[in-house]
Design an enzyme around this catalytic site. Sequence first.
Site, short mmCIF file in Angstrom:
data_model
loop_
_atom_site.label_atom_id
_atom_site.label_comp_id
_atom_site.label_asym_id
_atom_site.label_seq_id
_atom_site.Cartn_x
_atom_site.Cartn_y
_atom_site.Cartn_z
N GLU A 93 0.82 -1.21 0.00
CA GLU A 93 0.00 0.00 0.00
C GLU A 93 0.85 1.25 0.00
O GLU A 93 2.01 1.23 0.39
CB GLU A 93 -0.93 -0.01 1.21
CG GLU A 93 -0.19 -0.14 2.52
CD GLU A 93 -1.14 -0.40 3.69
OE1 GLU A 93 -1.92 -1.36 3.62
OE2 GLU A 93 -1.07 0.35 4.66
N SER A 212 12.67 5.75 14.32
CA SER A 212 11.51 5.43 15.15
C SER A 212 12.02 5.06 16.54
O SER A 212 12.57 3.98 16.73
CB SER A 212 10.73 4.26 14.55
OG SER A 212 10.24 4.64 13.29
N CYS A 386 0.55 2.58 8.82
CA CYS A 386 1.28 1.51 8.14
C CYS A 386 0.58 0.17 8.12
O CYS A 386 0.28 -0.38 9.17
CB CYS A 386 2.59 1.25 8.86
SG CYS A 386 3.57 2.68 8.99
N1 SAH Z 1 9.99 0.43 9.41
C1 SAH Z 1 10.19 1.85 9.40
C2 SAH Z 1 9.25 2.60 8.48
C3 SAH Z 1 7.82 2.23 8.43
S1 SAH Z 1 6.80 2.69 9.74
C4 SAH Z 1 10.16 2.38 10.80
O1 SAH Z 1 9.91 1.62 11.72
O2 SAH Z 1 10.44 3.56 11.00
C5 SAH Z 1 6.73 4.45 9.76
C6 SAH Z 1 6.43 5.02 11.13
O3 SAH Z 1 5.07 4.75 11.53
C7 SAH Z 1 7.30 4.42 12.22
O4 SAH Z 1 7.72 5.42 13.08
C8 SAH Z 1 6.35 3.45 12.91
O5 SAH Z 1 6.77 3.13 14.20
C9 SAH Z 1 5.05 4.24 12.85
N2 SAH Z 1 3.84 3.47 13.06
C10 SAH Z 1 3.54 2.22 12.70
N3 SAH Z 1 2.30 1.87 13.08
C11 SAH Z 1 1.80 2.93 13.72
C12 SAH Z 1 0.57 3.18 14.36
N4 SAH Z 1 -0.38 2.27 14.45
N5 SAH Z 1 0.39 4.41 14.93
C13 SAH Z 1 1.37 5.35 14.86
N6 SAH Z 1 2.54 5.17 14.27
C14 SAH Z 1 2.77 3.97 13.71
#
Ligand code: SAH
Length: 397
Positions: A93, A212, A386
């Site tokens: 996506e 992150s 995500c």
């Molecule tokens: N794997 C990478 C990039 C993808 S996620 C990473 O971990 O940074 C992008 C960002 O969205 C990351 O900071 C992740 O922790 C955050 N994220 C994922 N699911 C989320 C959710 N349900 N609520 C808020 N942030 C979320």
Amino acid sequence: MEKLDILSMTQAELEAIVQKINQPQYRAKQLWGWLHIQRVREFAQMANLPKAMREALAEHYYIATATAVKTLVSQNDGTTKHLFAMHDSVLIESVLMKYNHGNTICISTQAGCRMGCVFCASAEGGLVRNLTAGEMCAQVYAAGTSKISGVVLMGCGEPLDNFDETLRFLHLISHPDGLNIGQRHITLSTCGLVPQILELAEHKLQITLAISLHGATDEVRQRLMPIAKRYSLTELIPACREYIKATNRRLTFEYALVKGVNDSPSHARDLVKLLRGINCHVNLIPVNKRPVPKPASGIIARNFFEMQGTADEAYSKHICKEAVTQQVGINSRKDAGMGLGNRSSARGEYSGTARKEATAFAEVLQKGRIQTTVRRSLGSDVDAACGQLRAQHRVEV
Ligand code: SAH
């Protein structure tokens, strides 16, 4: 021999390909144009290339595509979420976010993810496969006529776990002969793979690196992110400092506020202590609750693949079973150190910090002279966090 994705090739590689099939050098420029400017999906559409050349290319290569299976447009803010099928039916996506200053697209770098962060829907089902650089480009190109001024690598997957293809993508998407997105308008987000952060630093790109963090102590991070068991903050923070030194770029730290886990004033004070003296910006975002999968959600994907002549069974085998295999593979792989096990009971129990507490958290950071923004969550009505949409479509298939 397995065909290679030609959309992932650099100009130099296209020149080598053209030479190999005995075509003059200028054909490489034409080929690049068809791929990255006109963005055709088949070699047959490359009208000014000789038929023999098109056939020779089609024999060894394919053009990565992203075909929209489902598109959701947010009623609140126009955020558009696409569920895409890749050429082999794998689902990923991307999200197009509309800001006053232009459109930013958030793309996936992997189908699924093996990092297993507890609040993140991308990790559900583990890693299916890496995406090619061309498949990352295809997501941007599929946004069509929308003018894209920024790209964020924050969709499904961990970009630094697919290092080479991600680097290729950054090169292709910022190329002056292509879409020419300035590197300063590209953000790569990582959960904190230390060796890869150090490797990326050596390339001295001008992109924004977002880490992150989600916790200012190993104890808190480990509750949320299995990767924190592999790399402690005593390794991650020096790598961040090294990255800033090498690239001269300010770092972003992402901090998802999870109610009752990492969002107290004392957690905020820990964060101030951890980040003191680091040239950085903190993005706070109340964690998006993962939606409960809708029972009928697999149907759209199923119909789509029937239309494409791909049997249901083959599809579910590919998406679901392969994902399970990958999970097992990772759990048993010692060096990965980020087992996806033991988290299912904790999954889905997390909820976002309320506005008032988020503001109080931000104030502690600001008082500690840490630049901070509380982000609004775009597209919450279209499962824009995500992997949320993809997760819904995987469940029932
Ligand atoms: N794997 C990478 C990039 C993808 S996620 C990473 O971990 O940074 C992008 C960002 O969205 C990351 O900071 C992740 O922790 C955050 N994220 C994922 N699911 C989320 C959710 N349900 N609520 C808020 N942030 C979320």
